[in-house]
Design an enzyme around this catalytic site. Structure first.
Site, short mmCIF file in Angstrom:
data_model
loop_
_atom_site.label_atom_id
_atom_site.label_comp_id
_atom_site.label_asym_id
_atom_site.label_seq_id
_atom_site.Cartn_x
_atom_site.Cartn_y
_atom_site.Cartn_z
N GLU A 67 -4.66 -6.48 14.96
CA GLU A 67 -4.09 -5.18 14.54
C GLU A 67 -5.18 -4.11 14.59
O GLU A 67 -4.91 -2.94 14.81
CB GLU A 67 -3.47 -5.28 13.13
CG GLU A 67 -2.47 -4.16 12.86
CD GLU A 67 -1.71 -4.30 11.55
OE1 GLU A 67 -2.31 -4.04 10.49
OE2 GLU A 67 -0.52 -4.65 11.58
N LYS A 100 0.84 -1.20 0.00
CA LYS A 100 0.00 0.00 0.00
C LYS A 100 0.88 1.25 0.00
O LYS A 100 0.70 2.16 -0.79
CB LYS A 100 -0.92 -0.03 1.23
CG LYS A 100 -1.80 1.18 1.35
CD LYS A 100 -2.77 1.06 2.51
CE LYS A 100 -3.46 2.37 2.75
NZ LYS A 100 -4.42 2.35 3.84
N HIS A 110 -5.21 -33.02 18.26
CA HIS A 110 -4.10 -33.82 18.78
C HIS A 110 -2.98 -32.94 19.29
O HIS A 110 -1.86 -33.41 19.50
CB HIS A 110 -3.59 -34.77 17.69
CG HIS A 110 -4.65 -35.74 17.27
ND1 HIS A 110 -4.86 -36.95 17.89
CD2 HIS A 110 -5.62 -35.63 16.33
CE1 HIS A 110 -5.89 -37.56 17.32
NE2 HIS A 110 -6.38 -36.77 16.37
N GLU A 142 10.50 -4.54 4.60
CA GLU A 142 10.57 -5.97 4.24
C GLU A 142 10.25 -6.18 2.76
O GLU A 142 10.95 -6.88 2.04
CB GLU A 142 9.56 -6.79 5.06
CG GLU A 142 9.88 -6.92 6.53
CD GLU A 142 9.21 -5.86 7.37
OE1 GLU A 142 8.98 -4.73 6.87
OE2 GLU A 142 8.90 -6.14 8.54
N LYS A 149 9.39 -0.60 14.34
CA LYS A 149 9.95 -0.26 13.02
C LYS A 149 11.04 0.80 13.17
O LYS A 149 12.11 0.70 12.58
CB LYS A 149 8.85 0.32 12.11
CG LYS A 149 7.92 -0.71 11.50
CD LYS A 149 7.03 -0.02 10.47
CE LYS A 149 5.83 -0.86 10.09
NZ LYS A 149 4.86 -0.16 9.27
N GLY A 207 -4.86 -1.66 5.07
CA GLY A 207 -4.01 -2.78 4.65
C GLY A 207 -4.66 -4.14 4.91
O GLY A 207 -4.72 -5.00 4.03
N ARG A 208 -5.18 -4.33 6.12
CA ARG A 208 -5.73 -5.66 6.47
C ARG A 208 -7.15 -5.87 5.91
O ARG A 208 -7.76 -6.90 6.14
CB ARG A 208 -5.68 -5.86 7.98
CG ARG A 208 -6.30 -4.75 8.79
CD ARG A 208 -5.92 -4.81 10.27
NE ARG A 208 -6.37 -3.63 10.98
CZ ARG A 208 -5.68 -2.50 11.08
NH1 ARG A 208 -4.50 -2.39 10.50
NH2 ARG A 208 -6.16 -1.46 11.75
O1 F6P Z 1 2.32 -4.06 10.03
C1 F6P Z 1 1.91 -2.78 9.69
C2 F6P Z 1 1.36 -2.67 8.30
O2 F6P Z 1 1.21 -1.32 8.04
C3 F6P Z 1 0.04 -3.40 8.09
O3 F6P Z 1 -1.05 -2.72 8.55
C4 F6P Z 1 0.05 -3.59 6.62
O4 F6P Z 1 -0.87 -4.55 6.22
C5 F6P Z 1 1.49 -4.01 6.40
O5 F6P Z 1 2.23 -3.22 7.32
C6 F6P Z 1 2.02 -3.83 5.01
O6 F6P Z 1 1.97 -2.51 4.59
P1 F6P Z 1 2.16 -2.10 3.07
O7 F6P Z 1 1.07 -2.73 2.28
O8 F6P Z 1 2.10 -0.62 3.04
O9 F6P Z 1 3.50 -2.61 2.62
#
Ligand code: F6P
Length: 548
Positions: free
Chosen positions: A356, A209, A387, A215, A515, A270-271
Site C-alpha cells: 500500500e 482512523k 511443503h 466495512e 470504494k 493507517g498502516r
Molecule cells: O485501505 C485503505 C485504508 O485507508 C488503509 O490505508 C487503512 O489502514 C484502512 O483503509 C482503514 O482505514 P480507517 O482506519 O480509517 O478505518
C-alpha cells in the site's frame, strides 16, 4: 523536503547497471569460497537481533554502489525530514510521525503549533489507565460482570498490525481476557466471532482512523445491534464500546462517549498506526507495560535508523537490497518466511505496509515512472510453506529473494521441536545458496545403485541451480522489544525504498476507485436496479439478483 529526482538519472544507477553484468553470472558458492570473512562482513546486529545479508548476490562493491545511490537520492536528508515532522506526505499535506509514538525522550516536536510528544503521552496515559481498570476488574460491564472478551473492529492498518502483534506475543497474554478481531464486511466474520460471546462480558474497540470506513462502520453497527438486543438501554453502550480515531465528532455521533475515545492524529498513517491508540487491543491482551516494551523496541530501531551511517544502517541496507533485486535483477516478488508459528501473520501485515505504501507508478513530479517499484510481498510460516510453494523457490523459473526470520529460543521448548524447526531454517537457506550440481546428483544416485540409463533420465530433474538470495534474521527470543524493533525496521525499509523510487509512500489513492464504485453499486443492489456498467459487471450483478 525529499529530493525529487528520478533514481535512474543518478551516477550510481548507471554504475550499478554495469556492475550487475559482473555480479549476475557469479554464484554465491564462489562468493563464499573467495571470502571466508563474508558472514562477518555482511552481518549486522542491533540489540538481540542479527541480520545476515551474506547470502545475497552482492559483493562489497555492490554495497558501495548501492550506498552511493542512497547518498545521491539524499536518503540521510529524507530520514531527517521524516523525524523532523516535515510534511513529506505531500499529496495529503501531512507530516509522517509514527516515530513520535515511540519517542521516549524529552524532545519537543512541534506539529501545527502543538508539542506532539506531549499529546502522545496524554493518550498513552489514558490507554494505561484504561488497561489497568480492565485488568483489575474495576471496569465492568452493564450487569457488573468483569469484561472477559475484547473485540477489535477495524480493517487494514486498524486491524492487521494489532492482530499480528497479539498473535505474535500470545505467550505474554494476560489471563482473563481474550482478544478477537473482526475486519471483513462479510457478515460471516462478525457472526463467527459474536456467536461465541456474551454481551455482558464483551467490550468492543472500534478502530478507525477516519471513522468513515464502510466495512468498519457496518461491523460496528452490527455489534451495537447485537449488544443492544440483550442490553436494551443505549446508556449501557458506554461500558461496552470504546473508539480509536482521529475523528472524535464521528465517534460521538455513533453513540460512543467522548471519554471512551482514544485519539490519534492525521500524521499517523493507517498502516503505521499500531503504535498509537490503534494498539489498544494489544495493550488489552498483554497489559500496557508489555505494549510499552514493544514501543521501546521500535524506538531503538528508530535511533539506529537515524544515527547509523548508511553503510551499517540495517533498514537502509534492507531497502537497498530490495532495489538491487527489483530494478537490476528484475525480481517481481519478495517472500517473507517466518520460522515461528507466532509470526505467521507477519507476511500479511507486511503486504499492506509495503504494497500500500510503494505500489505506485507516479513519481513525485507527477510523471509515470519508467522503472519498476514495489514487488509483490507474500509468504507463510515455515516449515508448512516448505511443503507447499518452496518447490518453486528452489527450482522454478523466477528468482525470489526471501527473508527467513527465526528466534534462537522457543517460547515452547517441547522435546526436539525447536532444533528440528531451526535445522530446517538453516538447511533451506543453505540449499538455496548452494544448490546441487550434476556431479553431486550423479554421485548420490550411483551410491544408491541406480542403473545408468535411469540415472541419466532422472538427473536433470534433480538439479538445483542454487544461487537464490536469502536474508536471515535471527533474534534471541521473540519478545515485545525485539518484535517492536523488527517491525520498525520494515517500516523504515519501506520508507527508504519509496525515497529511492521517488514516489510518495504515505498516501494510498489507489484504493479509492474501488470504494467509489462499490458505493454506487451498493445503492443499485439495494434498489434492485443497474445503471451504466460494462456487460460483464452487468451480467454478474444480474446473476446475483436472480439468485437471491
Ligand atoms: O485501505 C485503505 C485504508 O485507508 C488503509 O490505508 C487503512 O489502514 C484502512 O483503509 C482503514 O482505514 P480507517 O482506519 O480509517 O478505518
Amino acid at each position: 523536503m525529499l529530493k525529487n529526482f528520478p533514481p535512474i538519472k543518478t551516477e550510481a544507477w548507471r554504475k550499478l547497471e554495469e556492475h550487475y553484468k559482473n555480479v549476475q553470472p557469479q554464484h554465491l558458492r564462489d562468493l563464499f569460497a573467495q571470502d571466508p570473512q563474508r558472514f562477518e562482513k555482511l552481518t549486522f546486529r542491533l540489540n538481540d537481533t542479527l541480520y545476515d545479508l551474506s547470502k545475497n548476490r552482492i559483493t562489497q562493491e555492490t554495497v558501495h554502489l548501492l550506498t552511493q545511490l542512497a547518498e545521491e537520492m539524499d536518503v540521510p536528508g529524507a530520514i531527517e525530514s521524516l523525524f523532523g515532522g516535515e510534511k513529506i506526505n505531500a499529496t495529503e499535506n501531512r507530516a509522517v510521525l509514527h516515530t513520535a509514538l515511540r519517542n521516549f525522550t524529552d524532545e519537543q516536536l512541534q506539529v501545527d503549533g502543538e508539542n506532539a510528544l506531549q499529546e502522545v503521552r496524554q493518550v498513552q496515559e489514558q490507554m494505561r489507565s484504561f488497561c489497568n481498570r480492565l485488568h483489575s476488574g474495576e471496569w465492568t460491564g452493564y450487569t457488573g460482570k468483569r469484561i472477559q472478551n475484547v473485540v477489535n473492529i477495524g480493517i487494514g492498518g486498524s486491524d492487521l498490525g494489532p492482530k499480528m502483534i497479539v498473535e505474535a506475543l500470545k505467550k505474554y497474554q494476560k489471563p482473563g481476557i481474550e482478544v478477537y478481531f473482526i475486519s471483513n464486511v462479510d457478515g460471516t466474520d462478525a457472526a463467527e466471532v459474536l456467536r461465541r460471546l456474551d454481551p455482558e462480558t464483551t467490550l468492543f474497540i472500534i478502530a478507525s482512523k477516519t471513522f468513515t470506513t464502510k466495512e468498519t462502520i457496518t461491523n460496528a453497527e452490527t455489534a451495537r445491534g447485537w449488544f443492544l438486543n440483550k442490553a436494551v438501554d443505549r446508556e449501557h453502550i458506554k461500558k461496552h464500546f470504546v473508539a480509536l480515531s482521529t475523528n472524535i465528532e464521528a465517534v460521538t455521533k455513533f453513540g460512543i462517549a467522548e471519554e471512551n475515545a482514544f485519539r490519534f492524529w492525521d500524521w499517523v498513517g493507517g498502516r503505521f498506526s499500531l503504535w498509537s491508540a490503534i494498539g489498544l487491543s494489544v495493550a488489552c491482551a498483554l497489559g500496557y507495560d508489555k505494549f510499552e516494551e514493544l514501543l521501546r523496541g521500535a524506538e531503538s530501531m528508530d535511533k539506529h535508523f537515524r544515527q547509523a551511517p548508511i553503510q551499517e544502517n540495517i533498514p537502509v541496507l534492507m531497502a537497498l537490497l530490495s532495489i538491487w533485486y527489483t530494478n537490476f535483477f528484475g525480481c517481481q516478488t519478495h517472500a517473507i518466511l517466518p520460522y515461528d508459528q507466532y509470526l505467521r501473520l507477519l507476511p500479511e501485515y507486511l503486504q499492506q505496509l509495503l504494497m500500500e505504501s510503494n505500489g505506485k507508478s507516479t513519481d513525485r513530479n507527477g510523471n509515470r515512472v519508467d522503472y519498476q517499484t514495489q514487488p509483490v510481498v507474500w509468504g507463510a510460516a515455515g516449515t508448512n510453506s516448505q511443503h507447499s510453494f518452496f518447490q518453486l523457490i528452489h527450482q522454478g523459473t523466477i528468482l525470489i529473494p526471501c527473508d527467513f526470520i527465526a528466534p534462537a529460543q522457543s517460547h515452547n521448548p517441547i522435546g526436539n521441536h525447536h532444533p528440528l524447526l531451526l535445522s530446517n531454517y538453516f538447511a533451506q537457506t543453505e540449499a538455496l545458496l548452494k544448490g546441487k550440481n550434476a556431479e553431486e546428483v550423479r554421485q548420490e544416485l550411483e551410491q544408491k545403485g541406480m542403473a545408468s540409463e535411469e540415472l541419466e533420465q532422472l538427473l536433470p530433474h534433480k538439479l538445483f541451480e542454487g544461487n537464490k538470495p536469502t536474508t536471515s534474521i535471527m533474534m534471541k527470543k521473540l519478545t515485545p522489544f525485539e518484535l517492536g524493533s523488527l517491525v520498525a525496521m520494515y517500516e523504515h525499509k519501506t520508507f527508504v525504498q519509496g525515497v529511492i523510487w521517488n514516489i510518495f509512500s504515505f498516501d494510498q489513492w489507489g484504493v479509492e476507485l474501488g470504494k467509489q464504485l462499490a458505493g454506487t453499486i451498493e445503492g443499485e443492489l439495494l434498489q434492485g436496479k443497474s445503471s451504466e456498467h460494462d456487460s460483464s459487471t452487468k451480467g454478474l450483478m444480474a446473476y446475483y439478483t436472480e439468485n437471491q
